[in-house]
Scaffold this active site. Structure first.
Site, PDB file in Angstrom:
ATOM      1  N   SER A   1      43.136  38.931  39.230  1.00 20.32           N
ATOM      2  CA  SER A   1      42.870  37.887  40.238  1.00 20.32           C
ATOM      3  C   SER A   1      41.847  36.870  39.775  1.00 20.32           C
ATOM      4  O   SER A   1      40.718  37.233  39.423  1.00 20.32           O
ATOM      5  CB  SER A   1      42.336  38.529  41.522  1.00 20.32           C
ATOM      6  OG  SER A   1      43.243  39.457  42.020  1.00 20.32           O
TER       7      SER A   1
ATOM      8  N   HIS B   1      47.579  34.815  41.256  1.00 20.65           N
ATOM      9  CA  HIS B   1      48.395  35.508  40.237  1.00 20.65           C
ATOM     10  C   HIS B   1      49.597  34.653  39.872  1.00 20.65           C
ATOM     11  O   HIS B   1      50.639  34.716  40.523  1.00 20.65           O
ATOM     12  CB  HIS B   1      48.856  36.873  40.755  1.00 20.65           C
ATOM     13  CG  HIS B   1      47.749  37.850  40.813  1.00 20.65           C
ATOM     14  ND1 HIS B   1      47.482  38.729  39.803  1.00 20.65           N
ATOM     15  CD2 HIS B   1      46.793  38.046  41.744  1.00 20.65           C
ATOM     16  CE1 HIS B   1      46.418  39.448  40.123  1.00 20.65           C
ATOM     17  NE2 HIS B   1      45.985  39.052  41.296  1.00 20.65           N
TER      18      HIS B   1
ATOM     19  N   HIS C   1      51.232  43.921  42.640  1.00 20.59           N
ATOM     20  CA  HIS C   1      50.350  44.903  43.281  1.00 20.59           C
ATOM     21  C   HIS C   1      51.140  45.854  44.178  1.00 20.59           C
ATOM     22  O   HIS C   1      52.133  45.468  44.790  1.00 20.59           O
ATOM     23  CB  HIS C   1      49.277  44.206  44.124  1.00 20.59           C
ATOM     24  CG  HIS C   1      48.261  43.478  43.318  1.00 20.59           C
ATOM     25  ND1 HIS C   1      48.439  42.167  42.909  1.00 20.59           N
ATOM     26  CD2 HIS C   1      47.065  43.870  42.816  1.00 20.59           C
ATOM     27  CE1 HIS C   1      47.389  41.798  42.203  1.00 20.59           C
ATOM     28  NE2 HIS C   1      46.538  42.800  42.123  1.00 20.59           N
TER      29      HIS C   1
ATOM     30  N   TYR D   1      50.138  46.885  46.982  1.00 18.52           N
ATOM     31  CA  TYR D   1      50.035  46.465  48.384  1.00 18.52           C
ATOM     32  C   TYR D   1      51.090  45.422  48.770  1.00 18.52           C
ATOM     33  O   TYR D   1      51.315  45.161  49.946  1.00 18.52           O
ATOM     34  CB  TYR D   1      48.626  45.942  48.725  1.00 18.52           C
ATOM     35  CG  TYR D   1      48.163  44.740  47.947  1.00 18.52           C
ATOM     36  CD1 TYR D   1      48.705  43.477  48.152  1.00 18.52           C
ATOM     37  CD2 TYR D   1      47.149  44.858  47.006  1.00 18.52           C
ATOM     38  CE1 TYR D   1      48.278  42.376  47.443  1.00 18.52           C
ATOM     39  CE2 TYR D   1      46.703  43.768  46.289  1.00 18.52           C
ATOM     40  CZ  TYR D   1      47.281  42.523  46.510  1.00 18.52           C
ATOM     41  OH  TYR D   1      46.850  41.447  45.791  1.00 18.52           O
ATOM     42  N   GLU D   2      51.747  44.831  47.769  1.00 15.34           N
ATOM     43  CA  GLU D   2      52.814  43.885  48.088  1.00 15.34           C
ATOM     44  C   GLU D   2      54.078  44.613  48.552  1.00 15.34           C
ATOM     45  O   GLU D   2      55.027  43.987  49.012  1.00 15.34           O
ATOM     46  CB  GLU D   2      53.140  43.025  46.862  1.00 15.34           C
ATOM     47  CG  GLU D   2      52.014  42.074  46.477  1.00 15.34           C
ATOM     48  CD  GLU D   2      52.349  41.306  45.215  1.00 15.34           C
ATOM     49  OE1 GLU D   2      53.263  40.479  45.249  1.00 15.34           O
ATOM     50  OE2 GLU D   2      51.698  41.558  44.185  1.00 15.34           O
TER      51      GLU D   2
ATOM     52  N   ALA E   1      39.538  41.781  39.236  1.00 14.42           N
ATOM     53  CA  ALA E   1      38.418  41.521  40.140  1.00 14.42           C
ATOM     54  C   ALA E   1      38.128  42.836  40.855  1.00 14.42           C
ATOM     55  O   ALA E   1      39.040  43.616  41.109  1.00 14.42           O
ATOM     56  CB  ALA E   1      38.807  40.450  41.149  1.00 14.42           C
TER      57      ALA E   1
ATOM     58  N   MET F   1      42.159  47.105  43.578  1.00 16.85           N
ATOM     59  CA  MET F   1      43.509  47.478  44.042  1.00 16.85           C
ATOM     60  C   MET F   1      44.544  47.443  42.921  1.00 16.85           C
ATOM     61  O   MET F   1      45.732  47.247  43.176  1.00 16.85           O
ATOM     62  CB  MET F   1      43.933  46.530  45.173  1.00 16.85           C
ATOM     63  CG  MET F   1      42.948  46.471  46.330  1.00 16.85           C
ATOM     64  SD  MET F   1      43.379  45.183  47.499  1.00 16.85           S
ATOM     65  CE  MET F   1      41.869  45.086  48.492  1.00 16.85           C
ATOM     66  N   SER F   2      44.102  47.628  41.688  1.00 21.32           N
ATOM     67  CA  SER F   2      45.045  47.504  40.561  1.00 21.32           C
ATOM     68  C   SER F   2      44.546  48.326  39.381  1.00 21.32           C
ATOM     69  O   SER F   2      43.833  49.312  39.548  1.00 21.32           O
ATOM     70  CB  SER F   2      45.151  46.027  40.149  1.00 21.32           C
ATOM     71  OG  SER F   2      43.905  45.568  39.645  1.00 21.32           O
TER      72      SER F   2
ATOM     73  N   ASN G   1      32.256  40.655  44.450  1.00 17.84           N
ATOM     74  CA  ASN G   1      31.543  40.762  45.738  1.00 17.84           C
ATOM     75  C   ASN G   1      30.817  42.094  45.764  1.00 17.84           C
ATOM     76  O   ASN G   1      31.192  43.012  45.034  1.00 17.84           O
ATOM     77  CB  ASN G   1      32.551  40.680  46.907  1.00 17.84           C
ATOM     78  CG  ASN G   1      33.690  41.682  46.756  1.00 17.84           C
ATOM     79  OD1 ASN G   1      34.569  41.530  45.898  1.00 17.84           O
ATOM     80  ND2 ASN G   1      33.670  42.720  47.572  1.00 17.84           N
TER      81      ASN G   1
ATOM     82  N   HIS H   1      38.959  36.979  50.377  1.00 17.22           N
ATOM     83  CA  HIS H   1      39.791  36.781  49.180  1.00 17.22           C
ATOM     84  C   HIS H   1      39.486  35.459  48.478  1.00 17.22           C
ATOM     85  O   HIS H   1      39.479  35.386  47.248  1.00 17.22           O
ATOM     86  CB  HIS H   1      41.277  36.869  49.545  1.00 17.22           C
ATOM     87  CG  HIS H   1      42.178  36.848  48.337  1.00 17.22           C
ATOM     88  ND1 HIS H   1      42.086  37.772  47.317  1.00 17.22           N
ATOM     89  CD2 HIS H   1      43.177  36.008  47.975  1.00 17.22           C
ATOM     90  CE1 HIS H   1      42.984  37.503  46.382  1.00 17.22           C
ATOM     91  NE2 HIS H   1      43.657  36.437  46.761  1.00 17.22           N
TER      92      HIS H   1
HETATM   93  N1  HPA Z   1      37.597  45.975  47.392  1.00 17.58           N
HETATM   94  C1  HPA Z   1      38.773  46.230  46.812  1.00 17.58           C
HETATM   95  N2  HPA Z   1      39.305  45.424  45.904  1.00 17.58           N
HETATM   96  C2  HPA Z   1      38.622  44.320  45.562  1.00 17.58           C
HETATM   97  C3  HPA Z   1      37.383  44.007  46.145  1.00 17.58           C
HETATM   98  C4  HPA Z   1      36.854  44.878  47.114  1.00 17.58           C
HETATM   99  O1  HPA Z   1      35.757  44.666  47.668  1.00 17.58           O
HETATM  100  N3  HPA Z   1      36.965  42.835  45.589  1.00 17.58           N
HETATM  101  C5  HPA Z   1      37.918  42.472  44.699  1.00 17.58           C
HETATM  102  N4  HPA Z   1      38.933  43.355  44.680  1.00 17.58           N
END
Ligand code: HPA
Length: 277
Positions: free
Chosen positions: A27, A58, A80, A82-83, A110, A208-209, A232, A242
């Site tokens: 990301s 992406h 991903h 989650y998609e 990320a 998430m990856s 973050n 996001h």
């Molecule tokens: N949590 C999960 N996935 C992420 C985060 C997060 O805070 N930041 C970037 N990808």
């Protein structure tokens, strides 16, 4: 696997020569693919059997380029879980990339920071992972031609590649943290209790990856370097967003690009011939 062969044949016809280094750009980090002399760039949508990433940030392209004079095949964006794809579907582009002769793989992403001492924007080398996705991309019949039924993940992140990255970072004067990455399915970000739990479990960052790709690369005996951009901090009661995640990753992409260029030769040198290929 017939689909893999067809995708690889298509890419070869489009000018994809062999590449010893593979890179997956997560990301907000996709621009790193456009730094070097791009030889070929193909949209995922053109490649047989490839799905198109839906997540913002992406682009979904496969790029043949160079980092520091080293030929690299790059996935600019990823699919991903989650998609709604199965983990097997999310790793299909990576399996194609591995077929191009890749000996060392750099996976980037990320991630949310769980280590209270770290600041958003910092880069972390992944030294180990926790798979909390509730699934595994190797579930189902084993692809015998790729690797064994029960691969070990004790050595998932190559200490040799880690050292190469750390030495490159120190030559560049870049801070490169070391940490454990926890993978979750998403797409919701963590509750405060989940963030506390993941920290307690030993994670420094969560995303998430990445983990499914690492599992598949290690199954194939390819050496892995994992690099996460902490976008973050989950240690503060500030809701992740996001757009913020993408903005922080984009700002860090320049440093990540430098690091790849500076370390590329040592990464392929340190990868050896692959253990099972
Ligand atoms: N949590 C999960 N996935 C992420 C985060 C997060 O805070 N930041 C970037 N990808």
């Amino acid at each position: 696997m017939r689909e893999l062969d067809e995708s690889v044949d298509f890419l070869r016809r489009r000018g994809f020569g062999p590449a010893v280094l593979g890179v997956v750009l997560g990301s907000g980090l996709g621009q790193v693919a456009e730094r070097g002399p791009v030889e070929v760039s193909v949209a995922f949508g053109e490649i047989p059997h490839f799905r198109i990433p839906g997540a913002e940030g992406h682009p979904g392209r496969m790029v043949l380029t160079q980092f520091g004079g080293v030929r690299a095949a790059v996935l600019q964006g990823r699919l991903h879980y989650y998609e709604g794809y199965s983990l097997q579907e999310t790793v299909f582009p990576l399996r194609v990339l591995l077929r191009l002769g890749v000996r060392a793989l750099v996976v980037t992403c990320a991630a949310g920071g769980l280590n209270p001492e770290w600041e958003p924007g910092e880069l972390m080398a992944i030294v180990d992972h926790l798979n909390f996705m509730g699934d595994n991309p190797l579930r189902g019949p084993n692809l015998e031609e790729m690797g064994p039924r029960f691969p070990s993940l004790v050595d998932a992140y190559s200490p040799v590649l880690l050292k190469a990255a750390e030495e490159a970072a120190s030559r560049l004067g870049l801070v490169l943290r070391r940490g454990v990455y926890a993978a979750v399915s998403g797409p919701s970000y963590e509750t405060l209790a989940e963030a506390r739990f993941l920290r307690w479990a030993g994670a420094d960052a969560v995303g998430m990856s990445t983990v499914p790709e690492v599992i598949v690369a290690r199954h194939a005996g390819v050496a892995v370097l994992g690099l996460a951009c902490i976008t973050n901090s989950l240690c503060r009661e500030h809701a992740p967003d996001h757009r913020e995640v993408l903005a922080v990753a984009r700002a860090a992409a320049e440093r990540l690009g430098h690091l790849l260029e500076e370390s590329a030769a040592a990464l392929v040198g340190g990868a050896g011939g692959g253990e099972r290929r």
